[in-house]
Design a protein around this motif. Structure first.
Motif, PDB file in Angstrom:
ATOM      1  N   ILE C  42       0.836  -1.197   0.000  1.00  0.00           N
ATOM      2  CA  ILE C  42       0.000   0.000   0.000  1.00  0.00           C
ATOM      3  C   ILE C  42       0.874   1.251   0.000  1.00  0.00           C
ATOM      4  N   ALA C  43       0.524   2.206  -0.808  1.00  0.00           N
ATOM      5  CA  ALA C  43       1.195   3.506  -0.720  1.00  0.00           C
ATOM      6  C   ALA C  43       0.211   4.501  -0.116  1.00  0.00           C
ATOM      7  N   ILE C  44       0.656   5.249   0.886  1.00  0.00           N
ATOM      8  CA  ILE C  44      -0.186   6.315   1.437  1.00  0.00           C
ATOM      9  C   ILE C  44       0.394   7.637   0.942  1.00  0.00           C
ATOM     10  N   LEU C  45      -0.412   8.327   0.146  1.00  0.00           N
ATOM     11  CA  LEU C  45       0.066   9.495  -0.571  1.00  0.00           C
ATOM     12  C   LEU C  45      -0.588  10.744   0.015  1.00  0.00           C
ATOM     13  N   GLY C  46       0.170  11.809   0.079  1.00  0.00           N
ATOM     14  CA  GLY C  46      -0.408  13.057   0.570  1.00  0.00           C
ATOM     15  C   GLY C  46       0.690  14.078   0.700  1.00  0.00           C
ATOM     16  N   HIS C  47       0.325  15.374   0.681  1.00  0.00           N
ATOM     17  CA  HIS C  47       1.372  16.377   0.818  1.00  0.00           C
ATOM     18  C   HIS C  47       1.754  16.497   2.283  1.00  0.00           C
ATOM     19  N   ASN C  48       2.805  17.294   2.559  1.00  0.00           N
ATOM     20  CA  ASN C  48       3.246  17.454   3.938  1.00  0.00           C
ATOM     21  C   ASN C  48       2.119  18.038   4.773  1.00  0.00           C
ATOM     22  N   GLY C  49       1.862  17.417   5.915  1.00  0.00           N
ATOM     23  CA  GLY C  49       0.805  17.920   6.785  1.00  0.00           C
ATOM     24  C   GLY C  49      -0.570  17.370   6.460  1.00  0.00           C
ATOM     25  N   SER C  50      -0.647  16.361   5.596  1.00  0.00           N
ATOM     26  CA  SER C  50      -1.954  15.820   5.220  1.00  0.00           C
ATOM     27  C   SER C  50      -2.452  14.798   6.232  1.00  0.00           C
ATOM     28  N   GLY C  51      -1.582  14.406   7.150  1.00  0.00           N
ATOM     29  CA  GLY C  51      -1.993  13.433   8.162  1.00  0.00           C
ATOM     30  C   GLY C  51      -1.494  12.029   7.903  1.00  0.00           C
ATOM     31  N   LYS C  52      -0.715  11.866   6.835  1.00  0.00           N
ATOM     32  CA  LYS C  52      -0.312  10.501   6.495  1.00  0.00           C
ATOM     33  C   LYS C  52       0.630   9.874   7.525  1.00  0.00           C
ATOM     34  N   SER C  53       1.532  10.709   8.078  1.00  0.00           N
ATOM     35  CA  SER C  53       2.430  10.157   9.101  1.00  0.00           C
ATOM     36  C   SER C  53       1.693   9.891  10.411  1.00  0.00           C
ATOM     37  N   THR C  54       0.722  10.748  10.703  1.00  0.00           N
ATOM     38  CA  THR C  54      -0.083  10.540  11.911  1.00  0.00           C
ATOM     39  C   THR C  54      -0.838   9.219  11.805  1.00  0.00           C
ATOM     40  N   LEU C  55      -1.372   8.951  10.624  1.00  0.00           N
ATOM     41  CA  LEU C  55      -2.082   7.690  10.422  1.00  0.00           C
ATOM     42  C   LEU C  55      -1.123   6.521  10.647  1.00  0.00           C
ATOM     43  N   ASP C 207       5.970  10.932  -3.292  1.00  0.00           N
ATOM     44  CA  ASP C 207       6.547  10.751  -4.614  1.00  0.00           C
ATOM     45  C   ASP C 207       5.638   9.839  -5.443  1.00  0.00           C
ATOM     46  N   MET C 208       5.127  10.387  -6.545  1.00  0.00           N
ATOM     47  CA  MET C 208       4.163   9.660  -7.362  1.00  0.00           C
ATOM     48  C   MET C 208       4.762   8.403  -7.979  1.00  0.00           C
ATOM     49  N   ASP C 209       6.024   8.526  -8.402  1.00  0.00           N
ATOM     50  CA  ASP C 209       6.634   7.374  -9.053  1.00  0.00           C
ATOM     51  C   ASP C 209       6.800   6.217  -8.077  1.00  0.00           C
ATOM     52  N   GLU C 210       7.055   6.545  -6.803  1.00  0.00           N
ATOM     53  CA  GLU C 210       7.165   5.490  -5.797  1.00  0.00           C
ATOM     54  C   GLU C 210       5.808   4.840  -5.568  1.00  0.00           C
ATOM     55  N   ALA C 211       4.771   5.687  -5.542  1.00  0.00           N
ATOM     56  CA  ALA C 211       3.425   5.172  -5.281  1.00  0.00           C
ATOM     57  C   ALA C 211       2.918   4.327  -6.441  1.00  0.00           C
ATOM     58  N   ALA C 212       3.388   4.639  -7.653  1.00  0.00           N
ATOM     59  CA  ALA C 212       2.883   3.948  -8.840  1.00  0.00           C
ATOM     60  C   ALA C 212       3.139   2.446  -8.786  1.00  0.00           C
ATOM     61  N   GLY C 213       4.153   2.031  -8.021  1.00  0.00           N
ATOM     62  CA  GLY C 213       4.482   0.605  -7.961  1.00  0.00           C
ATOM     63  C   GLY C 213       3.661  -0.169  -6.945  1.00  0.00           C
ATOM     64  N   ALA C 214       2.761   0.501  -6.211  1.00  0.00           N
ATOM     65  CA  ALA C 214       2.001  -0.173  -5.151  1.00  0.00           C
ATOM     66  C   ALA C 214       0.807  -0.936  -5.725  1.00  0.00           C
ATOM     67  N   ASP C 215       0.266  -1.850  -4.912  1.00  0.00           N
ATOM     68  CA  ASP C 215      -0.964  -2.540  -5.314  1.00  0.00           C
ATOM     69  C   ASP C 215      -2.139  -1.581  -5.198  1.00  0.00           C
ATOM     70  N   ARG C 216      -2.079  -0.753  -4.180  1.00  0.00           N
ATOM     71  CA  ARG C 216      -3.206   0.134  -3.899  1.00  0.00           C
ATOM     72  C   ARG C 216      -2.668   1.425  -3.293  1.00  0.00           C
ATOM     73  N   ILE C 217      -3.331   2.530  -3.616  1.00  0.00           N
ATOM     74  CA  ILE C 217      -2.919   3.823  -3.070  1.00  0.00           C
ATOM     75  C   ILE C 217      -4.039   4.398  -2.221  1.00  0.00           C
ATOM     76  N   LEU C 218      -3.663   4.906  -1.046  1.00  0.00           N
ATOM     77  CA  LEU C 218      -4.617   5.670  -0.242  1.00  0.00           C
ATOM     78  C   LEU C 218      -4.154   7.120  -0.297  1.00  0.00           C
ATOM     79  N   VAL C 219      -5.053   8.025  -0.666  1.00  0.00           N
ATOM     80  CA  VAL C 219      -4.665   9.426  -0.745  1.00  0.00           C
ATOM     81  C   VAL C 219      -5.243  10.196   0.441  1.00  0.00           C
ATOM     82  N   MET C 220      -4.370  10.931   1.123  1.00  0.00           N
ATOM     83  CA  MET C 220      -4.806  11.702   2.286  1.00  0.00           C
ATOM     84  C   MET C 220      -4.759  13.189   1.967  1.00  0.00           C
ATOM     85  N   ASP C 221      -5.719  13.921   2.515  1.00  0.00           N
ATOM     86  CA  ASP C 221      -5.679  15.369   2.397  1.00  0.00           C
ATOM     87  C   ASP C 221      -6.330  15.978   3.633  1.00  0.00           C
TER      88      ASP C 221
END
Lengths: 283, 283, 289
Positions: C42-55, C207-221
């Motif tokens: 799984i890739a968890i995608l989001g800009h800085n401060g989107s909550g992805k690290s908190t999750l 990084d989008m290219d890193e996320a592109a290799g995942a089975d599934r992406i979760l996007v946080m905002d």
């Protein structure tokens, strides 16, 4: 700028030797024993014995002599001061005068003995740091201090703190260098001015350094927790310290040396007085 | 101003048995309002090169000339050189230390001997140029977001009115939006202020779109010093030394191999330009 | 049963003044509900401060939800009894390699986790062997971490987690401080562990290219989970992504422009190869008409 790089705390010299392979606890005890002996010894034969022990101890470690002597640089001033003070300020039979100062027989004797003692002490204890990785050293201390745990002395915590400090010192040194350069690029001056000015000039260096150190400490604490760290209780060791035959031999040799240094190194008359004193007290 | 490196060498730890050649016979000229990209992987010597440019490091061989004068000649004022050759380090955390943004940016001009009033005027101008709003002047620099910290750090150097601005990895660790913003800020500063900009990066993509000239470092040597087009015609060399080639160029190469493209040496770097090339091929 | 389950997770951060009064509360996570199955990448995608690290920090009980629940292998993170078991199951690697390596030589660091778990001495050594082999770092076993490159340091950190025999590997922006070579190294290691050893990987990145290799992406905002899907599904929604400060891979961007110009590209391409194939098919069809 070069000065920051020169400060090395762990001065471990990696090579293969009997001393390198000794248990860190043995090296700690031998070093302490040797230092003790230097304070016991008062006679010239005693010093010869200490010299012999030192030659054996350093020779077996296979650390080149120039590395050993490099450590002396830092205490050179102390050495000179010791010699000068003892040489000129000891009262007694005057040998010769030099300007307003006079050199006495006793002064010469004390100065040379003190200097020898200091050199022996530094070289002797540097063997330990040259042949033991800082981590082994902490392990050794933790293990030696283990009995103190019963007195609720935080042995594990202190050992952990020491090894973390050792791990982070080089990182923070490098960081100090970077911050210094970043501020110098903004025209900061760390070199000129009086003491107050200089201290004031350190603020732009110290503030970022402290902030960074706190951040690192916080990060590290989280990382340690994430890896299930919860203090010393229930922890196992990947490489527990186990005494080998060579360690026991080393302890034996140390004991022999200590006995000899008391016998040869002390004034026998003095020793006799001491013994009679003890006996008298017993009776 | 013009900065000239004349056969510059830099050797670290020269006195030990493991000397490191951080710069090896580097000759180049920086100046004339160019936008220069400096590329190389970690440890290629690009940081060392940069720190030579404003006299933070002293070359162990060769000369560095600022408008024809050796910056290491006696009596040369390297502090004022550091104002003229502004160097922004990678991590803003290494330089921000004051209680508020405006005071922090004043640090550089004050070090240059400007009066409090002049320093403040310069700082305000610099902050405006990097797009920090007046309402943020009184904030603590530590409360800002990553991208804003970088802007303030850049302003901290800009306020000294440099003629050459060197930025070390200004986008490292930022998210896509932050990267884009910082890069367009750098581009704008170059255009509006007409100063020479050196952008240090390990990302070809960041540098290629803006640079008039690209310097490629490898193992302490200046490997290439050419226009982007000519650099990209040597894709194999770049790949050999572990640098990434812009995705757009790799795509066109692949299409050519599949027989979909012509041999025209088009080197588009944006998705729009690339699509245009592909459309022309498909027609 | 899913390996990771979050049910309406909320997380409040309170900012306090000097007297400890709450002056501001921020919702770092807003009703996050998701499920992750064993073996997923799984890739968890989001800009800085989107909550992805908190999750991410909720998934190994470094943070606890203010409301809602997080279940790891069926265990609730709020239950104290599960704490150490959860942290052993869900290992975490952080952004800055220098701030998470504790040992002064590589093997010591890798052994740190098992030591904490009270694993017997003999087994620690074999676990260290195995973990270093999995990240291909056996040759640097006795090196000092300061002598390693950024990529190698991160691989050591991963080995440190593997030695605890986890089921889940959480990578919190592990490549943010690395150069391209280091990034590639760490990513290849993560994919290899997922494929070969079946470890569930959660890669937090912007990084989008890193996320592109995942089975599934979760996007946080802004604390919300706004999208979930395969990379192809996610990157087809480029407008929404741009609106929240993210971009899509360069190849996908080019494909979109081409589509706008009337070129038929059926499947949204994520790699150069996919776009080349699509364009070959298009050219072939064009030629035959």
């Amino acid at each position: 700028m070069a000065s920051i790089k020169d400060i090395t705390l762990g001065q471990y010299y990696p090579t293969e030797s009997v001393i390198h392979r000794l248990d860190p606890r043995v090296k700690l005890v031998v070093t302490l024993g040797y230092i003790l002996s230097l304070f016991l010894i008062t006679t010239v034969p005693g010093y010869l014995l200490a010299a012999l022990f030192l030659i054996l101890w350093t020779g077996l470690s296979r650390v080149p002599l120039r590395f050993m002597l490099r450590g002396m640089k830092a205490v050179f001033l102390l050495l000179v001061l010791t010699i000068v003070f003892n040489l000129f300020l000891t009262p007694g039979e005057v040998l010769f005068r030099f300007w307003k100062l006079s050199v006495t027989r006793e002064g010469l004797r004390t100065a040379s003995l003190m200097a020898t003692r200091l050199v022996f002490l530094i070289v002797g204890s540097s063997v330990m740091t040259f042949t033991t990785t800082p981590n082994h050293l902490t392990d050794g201390m933790e293990s030696l201090m283990h009995p103190l745990k019963r007195l609720h002395f935080p042995v594990h915590e202190i050992a952990m703190m020491m090894s973390i400090a050792l791990r982070f010192i080089p990182i923070l040194m490098e960081e100090t260098d970077k911050i210094m350069k970043a501020q110098m690029a903004r025209g900061a001056d760390f070199e000129s001015g009086g003491i107050i000015r200089r201290a004031k000039n350190l603020v732009p260096l110290l503030v970022p350094l402290f902030i960074s150190a706190f951040r690192r400490a916080n990060d590290l604490a989280i990382a340690m927790e994430a890896r299930c760290y919860r203090g010393g209780a229930g922890r196992t060791k990947m490489k527990p310290l186990i005494y080998q035959t060579r360690d026991l031999v080393a302890y034996g040799l140390l004991l022999l040396y200590l006995v000899l240094s008391v016998v040869i190194g002390r004034d026998l008359l003095h020793l006799q007085n001491l013994l009679t004193g003890v006996l008298a007290w017993r009776i | 101003m013009t900065l000239e490196f004349d056969h510059v060498n830099c050797i670290y730890d020269a006195e030990t048995n493991q000397p490191v050649k951080a710069l090896s016979d580097v000759s180049l000229t920086i100046g004339g309002g160019e936008f220069i990209g400096l590329i190389g992987h970690t440890g290629s010597g690009k940081s060392t090169l940069m720190q030579h440019a404003n006299g933070l490091l002293k070359p162990t061989g060769g000369r560095i000339l600022a408008d024809g004068t050796d910056i290491w000649s006696r009596d040369y004022d390297r502090r004022s050189l550091r104002a003229r050759v502004g160097l922004v380090f990678q991590y803003p955390e290494h330089q921000l230390f004051e209680t508020d943004v405006l005071t922090d940016v004043c640090f550089g001009p004050k070090n240059l001997g400007k009066s409090a009033k002049d320093a403040e005027a310069l700082a305000k101008e610099a902050l405006e140029q990097v797009g920090i709003d007046k309402s943020q002047f009184a904030l603590s620099p530590f409360e800002l977001s990553g991208g804003q910290k970088r802007r303030v750090a850049i302003a901290g150097v800009l306020s000294m009115q440099p003629e050459i601005l060197i930025l070390d990895e200004p986008t490292a660790g930022l998210d896509p939006r932050g990267r884009k913003e910082i890069l367009s800020l750098v581009k704008r500063l170059h255009r509006e202020k007409g100063i020479t900009v050196v952008l240090v990066s390990h990302s070809m993509e960041d540098v290629a779109r803006f640079a008039d000239r690209i310097l490629v470092m490898d193992h302490g040597a200046l490997l290439l010093n050419e226009s982007p087009a000519s650099i990209f015609s040597r894709r194999e060399t770049l790949q050999q030394i572990g640098l990434n080639i812009p995705e757009t160029l790799l795509l066109l190469d692949e299409l050519r191999r599949a027989g979909l493209g012509t041999d025209d040496p088009a080197m588009p770097l944006t998705p729009e330009d690339t699509a245009e090339v592909i459309l022309s091929w498909l027609q | 049963m899913s390996l990771i389950e979050t049910k309406g997770v909320q997380h409040r951060y309170a900012r306090r003044d000097e007297e400890g009064n709450i002056i501001q509360t921020t919702m770092a996570l807003q009703k996050i509900t998701c499920e992750i199955r064993a073996g997923e990448f799984i890739a968890i995608l989001g800009h800085n401060g989107s909550g992805k690290s908190t999750l991410a920090k909720h998934l190994n009980a470094l943070l606890l939800p203010s409301e809602g629940a997080v279940l790891i292998d069926g265990m609730d993170t709020r239950d104290d009894e599960n704490l150490w078991h959860i942290r052993q199951l869900a290992g975490m690697v952080f952004q800055n390699p220098d701030n998470q390596i504790i040992g002064q030589i590589v093997e010591e660091d890798v052994g740190f986790g098992p030591e904490n778990l009270g694993v017997p001495t003999g087994e620690i050594l074999s676990r260290v062997d195995e973990a270093l082999a999995k990240v291909d770092m056996q040759s640097r076993r006795y090196s000092s971490p300061s002598k390693l490159s950024g990529g190698q340091k991160q691989r050591v950190s991963i080995a440190g987690v593997l030695a605890m025999k986890p089921k889940i590997l959480i990578l919190d922006e592990p490549t943010a401080m690395l150069d391209p070579a280091g990034r590639a190294e760490v990513l290849a290691t993560a994919h290899e562990l997922n494929r070969r050893d079946g470890i569930t990987v959660l890669l937090i990145t912007h990084d989008m290219d890193e996320a592109a290799g995942a089975d599934r992406i979760l996007v946080m905002d802004r604390g919300h989970l706004v999208m979930s899907g395969t990379p192809r599904e996610i990157f087809a929604r480029s407008e929404e992504l741009t609106a929240i400060g993210l971009t899509i891979p360069t190849v996908t961007q080019i494909a979109e422009i081409l589509r706008a110009h009337g070129i038929t590209i059926v499947k949204t391409p994520l790699t150069r190869q996919e776009l080349t194939e699509a364009l070959t098919a298009y050219a072939f069809a064009l030629h035959n008409n």
